[in-house]
Design a protein around this motif. Sequence first.
Motif, PDB file in Angstrom:
ATOM      1  N   GLN A   6       0.829  -1.203   0.000  1.00 41.41           N
ATOM      2  CA  GLN A   6       0.000   0.000   0.000  1.00 41.41           C
ATOM      3  C   GLN A   6       0.873   1.267   0.000  1.00 41.41           C
ATOM      4  O   GLN A   6       0.601   2.213  -0.733  1.00 41.41           O
ATOM      5  CB  GLN A   6      -0.929  -0.016   1.223  1.00 41.41           C
ATOM      6  CG  GLN A   6      -1.757   1.244   1.428  1.00 41.41           C
ATOM      7  CD  GLN A   6      -2.944   1.358   0.494  1.00 41.41           C
ATOM      8  OE1 GLN A   6      -3.136   0.515  -0.376  1.00 41.41           O
ATOM      9  NE2 GLN A   6      -3.732   2.408   0.652  1.00 41.41           N
ATOM     10  N   ILE A   7       1.921   1.267   0.821  1.00 45.72           N
ATOM     11  CA  ILE A   7       2.807   2.443   0.886  1.00 45.72           C
ATOM     12  C   ILE A   7       3.432   2.693  -0.487  1.00 45.72           C
ATOM     13  O   ILE A   7       3.430   3.817  -0.993  1.00 45.72           O
ATOM     14  CB  ILE A   7       3.904   2.227   1.952  1.00 45.72           C
ATOM     15  CG1 ILE A   7       3.298   2.175   3.353  1.00 45.72           C
ATOM     16  CG2 ILE A   7       4.950   3.337   1.881  1.00 45.72           C
ATOM     17  CD1 ILE A   7       4.212   1.546   4.398  1.00 45.72           C
ATOM     18  N   VAL A  59       0.636   3.932  -3.008  1.00 41.16           N
ATOM     19  CA  VAL A  59       0.171   5.304  -2.793  1.00 41.16           C
ATOM     20  C   VAL A  59       1.257   6.311  -3.179  1.00 41.16           C
ATOM     21  O   VAL A  59       0.980   7.355  -3.772  1.00 41.16           O
ATOM     22  CB  VAL A  59      -0.297   5.495  -1.330  1.00 41.16           C
ATOM     23  CG1 VAL A  59      -0.642   6.943  -1.049  1.00 41.16           C
ATOM     24  CG2 VAL A  59      -1.511   4.616  -1.046  1.00 41.16           C
ATOM     25  N   ALA A  60       2.518   5.976  -2.869  1.00 42.46           N
ATOM     26  CA  ALA A  60       3.621   6.884  -3.229  1.00 42.46           C
ATOM     27  C   ALA A  60       3.773   6.978  -4.743  1.00 42.46           C
ATOM     28  O   ALA A  60       3.950   8.067  -5.297  1.00 42.46           O
ATOM     29  CB  ALA A  60       4.921   6.421  -2.584  1.00 42.46           C
ATOM     30  N   ALA A 107       0.943   9.089  -6.097  1.00 38.12           N
ATOM     31  CA  ALA A 107       1.152  10.529  -5.852  1.00 38.12           C
ATOM     32  C   ALA A 107       2.149  11.093  -6.858  1.00 38.12           C
ATOM     33  O   ALA A 107       1.970  12.191  -7.397  1.00 38.12           O
ATOM     34  CB  ALA A 107       1.642  10.759  -4.420  1.00 38.12           C
ATOM     35  N   LEU A 108       3.202  10.319  -7.136  1.00 40.36           N
ATOM     36  CA  LEU A 108       4.198  10.778  -8.115  1.00 40.36           C
ATOM     37  C   LEU A 108       3.571  10.863  -9.511  1.00 40.36           C
ATOM     38  O   LEU A 108       3.822  11.806 -10.255  1.00 40.36           O
ATOM     39  CB  LEU A 108       5.399   9.832  -8.124  1.00 40.36           C
ATOM     40  CG  LEU A 108       6.608  10.295  -8.953  1.00 40.36           C
ATOM     41  CD1 LEU A 108       7.192  11.587  -8.406  1.00 40.36           C
ATOM     42  CD2 LEU A 108       7.678   9.214  -9.014  1.00 40.36           C
TER      43      LEU A 108
END
Lengths: 323, 398
Positions: free
Chosen positions: A231-232, A235-236, A239-240
């Motif tokens: 998940q981390i 999501v990162a 966002a990018l």
Amino acid sequence: MMISREELRDSARKGLGSDGLAPDPVASWDRLVDMGWFALAVPEELGGLGLGAEALAAVHVELGRALVPGAAIAQMAAIEVLCAAPDFADRAALIPAAVAGERIGLSLDAPGRPATGCVIDADQVRQLLLVSPQRIALAPVLGATMVPTWDETRRLGDVAIGAETVIAAGDAARGLYDLATTRVLLALAADAVGGAAAALAMTVDYLKTRRQFDRPLALFQALKHRVADCQIALVAAEALLWSRAAAPLTVAMAGALKARATTMFRDVAEEAVQLHGGIGLTAEHPCHLFLKRAFLDAALAGDADHWNAVAGQSALALVQPAS
Amino acid sequence: MAHPTDVSTTALAGLRADLRAWLAVNRPADWRACATHAEFAASQRDWFRKLVEAGYAIPHWPAEWPGGGRSLAEQKVIYEELARADAPRLLLSFVSTYHAFATLHECGNAEQKARYLPGILRGETWCQGFSEPGAGSDLAAVRTRAERRGDVYAVNGQKVWSTMAQYADRCLLLARTASEGAKQAGLTYFLLDMTAPGVTVRPIHQIQGDEEFAEIFLDNVEIPVTERIGAEGDGWAVAQATLSSERGLTLMELGYRMRGALDRLAALIGETGRTGDAGVQRDFGALTGQVDAVCALADQFLDRRMTGQEQVGDASVVKNAYSRALRAYAALGVRLGGIAAQRREPITYGDLNSGNWMADFMNSYAWTIAGGSEEIQRNIIAERMLGMPREPKGWTAP
């Protein structure tokens, strides 16, 4: 025209919704045409929607999420290059035909790729757009040999082409190459984000449902932490993706994004198979479709090693040498 | 994408230009040169005073305070510019202006606010007395006892990992007033005077040579009843106000600082003659992408907060993404620094990306452990964001 990312996402989900994962190739290509997505980036004066990178990414996230087959990424990038190219004899007829679904193959110069190889849906393309930094050319496709590939949602083949018509050379070619490359890399990153989101959601659901030792697997912290890591990373990368889609993009920046997103997709898909256990190894379960698509996304248009090195080179060149 | 905020784009640009001009003149250029931690603390006091005078120290306080009343969008501009200018971070005053302020503002009574808030602006510093040797991730397991004796509480116990407590004038203290029932329900919140008899502070010598944390020993320390925040048993709820006081700006600021500090790695690559090494280019490019993703994530997080779209777990994702990138940054520096990076050099206080690679590497644990460890954050992400079931309670020793 102003259409928000959310509106595009919702209309895409509605359009693709009932077809499930990895829908029928012919029906889903027709659906892309019906939804007008090949006109997405076509300027309004040429009858298109005139939307930019953010809209493109929003659509490809959904195509990735549903494992939609076919060459939508190549088709959309090819159309955009034709729209931006200097005028040539067939251009006025070619753009509306492509928007209506007539297939144009894209041969984007990338490390290790032969100019007439690795064309998606090669047996259906009528023309091949050859894009390199020095030269943009169009050639009729005379024949194709399909190559069995692991990804079951995109079919690759080699094509034989006729005489090439050069559309642009020099600086004009460089500009069009940059456009095609940034668009393809962004779209592949979006595909990876969508695919990873679907694979992860499927895995989380499975862990909540599957019971062993009289409890759901989701109760085990060792497994919780592995999906939390997915998940981390997801999501990162997402966002990018949105931050890159909202600003002018260099090839190096698009490459770094593609490297990051496709590596993340591969990691998530790898975990998805492992966490599904034995069922993940069966052909009837869709896990493997994500895994195979993730590996092809990682290999298409230059891999993570290539683009990370390009991004590193470019970042190092920006730093003044220490005095 | 434009967001509805209460401040116009023009006003934000004005704030940015003013602050940039002010920083060009007032940024202390020599803040990295401090030879001791005490010297660093003194430089922090000076820097805080300057920012208070210029109206940039407490943008998140209400408008009646000088420099307060700034929207989150304005606060973001301030921290972006502080990072861009490579100004010192506000470390010594962090607990005072965020944690102590939020606690007093949200839960303190009028008398307590009047007594302590002005002092913070004058430079009084606070520390946080929450963690204990037996209460880390499981904060509610606090065992420091506070016993009511007439008008005072007599407090006995030990606190640990208290940032810069050796310089603190006051402490936000969480102590136990009851041992029956749920462990959260027996906690009470106090404001402790660090000069009170029975308070002993011992700095902790950390692995990189820093002394950022301290232990606090409490031996029959008397705290007046008037220094209690909320009622007896309200401590856990008050502590939540303390812990949620920071609104995500720190991680954005730190992400931007790390992006700026990629230059240090690039310089190292240049100095060691490896600019043309494809493997090094690749690792540096991948790290650049990782850091850019952290910055994009922190920006997105703040945008969501500003537009009321934040969801449970978002903050945990940002924190973990940052702490991993920070570790990766330092790890690449250590690796590329080779044997030279193993020579122990004096550390730089207050800089997480100092280019003293081994020190940076060890410092990065502050972000993977403090403020909710990576493991706790992953539990939060799995349970509250992805909806996985919570760990069952109850365990008996075999």
